[in-house]
Motif scaffolding. Structure first.
Motif, mmCIF file in Angstrom:
data_model
loop_
_atom_site.group_PDB
_atom_site.id
_atom_site.type_symbol
_atom_site.label_atom_id
_atom_site.label_comp_id
_atom_site.label_asym_id
_atom_site.label_seq_id
_atom_site.Cartn_x
_atom_site.Cartn_y
_atom_site.Cartn_z
ATOM 1 N N CYS A 298 9.653 2.063 2.812
ATOM 2 C CA CYS A 298 8.282 2.468 2.529
ATOM 3 C C CYS A 298 8.319 3.519 1.416
ATOM 4 O O CYS A 298 8.989 4.535 1.543
ATOM 5 C CB CYS A 298 7.632 3.033 3.784
ATOM 6 N N LYS B 43 3.710 1.913 0.486
ATOM 7 C CA LYS B 43 3.843 0.484 0.217
ATOM 8 C C LYS B 43 5.186 0.003 0.734
ATOM 9 O O LYS B 43 6.177 0.718 0.672
ATOM 10 C CB LYS B 43 3.725 0.192 -1.275
ATOM 11 N N HIS C 271 7.186 -5.127 -4.432
ATOM 12 C CA HIS C 271 6.168 -4.747 -3.459
ATOM 13 C C HIS C 271 5.955 -5.956 -2.556
ATOM 14 O O HIS C 271 5.652 -7.056 -3.029
ATOM 15 C CB HIS C 271 4.887 -4.355 -4.191
ATOM 16 N N LYS D 218 3.921 -8.152 -0.265
ATOM 17 C CA LYS D 218 2.509 -8.415 0.004
ATOM 18 C C LYS D 218 2.306 -9.005 1.391
ATOM 19 O O LYS D 218 1.267 -8.829 1.984
ATOM 20 C CB LYS D 218 1.935 -9.358 -1.055
#
Length: 66
Positions: free
Chosen positions: A29, A33, A44, A46
């Motif tokens: 993290c 994110k 990243h 999703k």
């Protein structure tokens, strides 16, 4: 896609015991994110679908607009 409170093998969270997931799929993290570092790149996350055996990722540079 599943929520990130259902992370299962082969994924694991940074700091989890080694038996919890494959080392190439360790998630961390950063700036609130979920990040996957893979083959010298940062992505990243999703979404993850364990049912479909898929992960949706975006290059961190594209996700941040650079």
């Amino acid at each position: 896609m599943e929520t990130f409170n259902t992370i299962k093998y082969p994924f694991c969270l940074k700091g989890d015991p080694a038996v919890c997931g494959h080392p190439n799929f360790e998630l961390s993290c950063q700036s609130n994110k979920t990040i996957l570092e893979f083959h010298s790149g940062k992505y990243h996350v999703k979404g993850i679908s364990h049912k479909e055996n898929t992960i949706s990722i975006v290059d961190i540079n594209l996700a941040s607009g650079t």
